[in-house]
Motif scaffolding. Structure first.
Motif, mmCIF file in Angstrom:
data_model
loop_
_atom_site.group_PDB
_atom_site.id
_atom_site.type_symbol
_atom_site.label_atom_id
_atom_site.label_comp_id
_atom_site.label_asym_id
_atom_site.label_seq_id
_atom_site.Cartn_x
_atom_site.Cartn_y
_atom_site.Cartn_z
ATOM 1 N N ASP A 107 -5.893 -9.925 2.926
ATOM 2 C CA ASP A 107 -6.304 -8.588 3.324
ATOM 3 C C ASP A 107 -7.782 -8.321 3.050
ATOM 4 N N VAL A 152 -0.310 4.815 -1.160
ATOM 5 C CA VAL A 152 -1.490 5.473 -0.599
ATOM 6 C C VAL A 152 -1.054 6.526 0.411
ATOM 7 N N CYS A 174 -8.339 -4.812 8.636
ATOM 8 C CA CYS A 174 -8.495 -4.506 7.207
ATOM 9 C C CYS A 174 -9.082 -3.119 6.967
ATOM 10 N N ASP A 175 -9.720 -2.536 8.001
ATOM 11 C CA ASP A 175 -10.221 -1.158 7.883
ATOM 12 C C ASP A 175 -9.100 -0.141 8.026
ATOM 13 N N THR A 197 -5.539 -0.707 7.236
ATOM 14 C CA THR A 197 -4.342 -0.827 6.400
ATOM 15 C C THR A 197 -4.273 0.238 5.296
ATOM 16 N N THR A 198 -5.328 0.345 4.501
ATOM 17 C CA THR A 198 -5.283 1.262 3.358
ATOM 18 C C THR A 198 -5.196 2.726 3.787
ATOM 19 N N HIS A 224 -10.701 5.400 2.325
ATOM 20 C CA HIS A 224 -10.640 3.950 2.230
ATOM 21 C C HIS A 224 -10.955 3.522 0.795
ATOM 22 N N ARG A 272 0.988 -2.284 5.591
ATOM 23 C CA ARG A 272 0.584 -3.657 5.345
ATOM 24 C C ARG A 272 -0.029 -4.264 6.604
ATOM 25 N N GLN A 273 -0.814 -5.318 6.377
ATOM 26 C CA GLN A 273 -1.541 -5.930 7.491
ATOM 27 C C GLN A 273 -0.633 -6.406 8.639
ATOM 28 N N GLY A 287 -1.768 3.342 4.804
ATOM 29 C CA GLY A 287 -0.730 3.035 3.828
ATOM 30 C C GLY A 287 0.263 2.027 4.366
ATOM 31 N N CYS A 324 -11.652 -7.777 3.387
ATOM 32 C CA CYS A 324 -12.283 -7.114 4.528
ATOM 33 C C CYS A 324 -13.674 -7.676 4.774
ATOM 34 N N ASP A 352 0.814 -1.205 0.000
ATOM 35 C CA ASP A 352 0.000 0.000 0.000
ATOM 36 C C ASP A 352 0.854 1.263 0.000
#
Lengths: 123, 123
Positions: free
Chosen positions: A20, A6, B71-72, B74-75, A12, B80-81, B78, A22, A3
């Motif tokens: 990953d 980002v 998972c809410d 991570t993005t 989101h 990784r899990q 920016g 959701c 990611d």
């Protein structure tokens, strides 16, 4: 999943497949606080993330009139004055203690409401 | 002045002469809290001394029902899990968030009274 592209304020986006993935029905849209603000807050917490500084706060609070000189702290802690002064500067910069020069000596005092907050966090 | 031989629970002793000389009439007698206790407290503060963890706490609190999956997070961050999971583990171990597995997903929720304490420390 990478990611890296980002930005920190990105909304989101669609989750990737695989590990990953959701939860249904749709992932929550969350936006982190600005990085600079988070860094400033983390700095305050970092000031008390050191056991010697935790001890110093407790000793100043327990002292008569809630204030102490650096020379009151060195021997009980088994540390030299420059080391204790360094810790006191970090605590002062974080606003956890105040610093007042009176004649030859510098006195450090607790900021009670901030110490109460630390205590509440611990229990 | 080398205080290396003084234990952490030592009572205050005669101050040395020179730059470490202490204020009159007599220096204050202070005893630090046990080192192990100070280390445990410092660990709690260390959990929130990282800007990403400060951001994560804010995001979980701002989410619907005050809970979120990894998972809410991570993005928007920016990251990784595994990185986010690592931060969540530190926050969970420090008792700042709770962790609950429901079916496939693990939900993290804020412990409100501890977040209030963090906030009080910041203001």
């Amino acid at each position: 999943m990478d990611d890296g592209g980002v930005t920190l304020t990105a909304q989101h986006q669609q989750p990737a497949s695989g590990t990953d993935a959701c939860h249904p029905p749709t992932p929550i849209t969350l936006t982190p606080m600005p990085r600079s603000e988070a860094e400033e807050r983390a700095r305050t917490f970092k000031a008390v993330s050191d056991p010697t500084r935790v001890q110093i706060l407790g000793m100043i609070e327990a002292s008569p009139d809630g204030e102490a000189c650096v020379c009151d702290l060195t021997t009980p802690l088994g540390l030299r004055q420059p080391t204790v002064s360094h810790h006191l500067k970090i605590l002062t910069d974080a606003g956890l203690v105040t610093r007042e020069k009176r004649g030859t000596w510098v006195w450090y005092a607790i900021v009670p409401e901030r110490l109460d907050a630390l205590r509440a966090l611990l229990h």
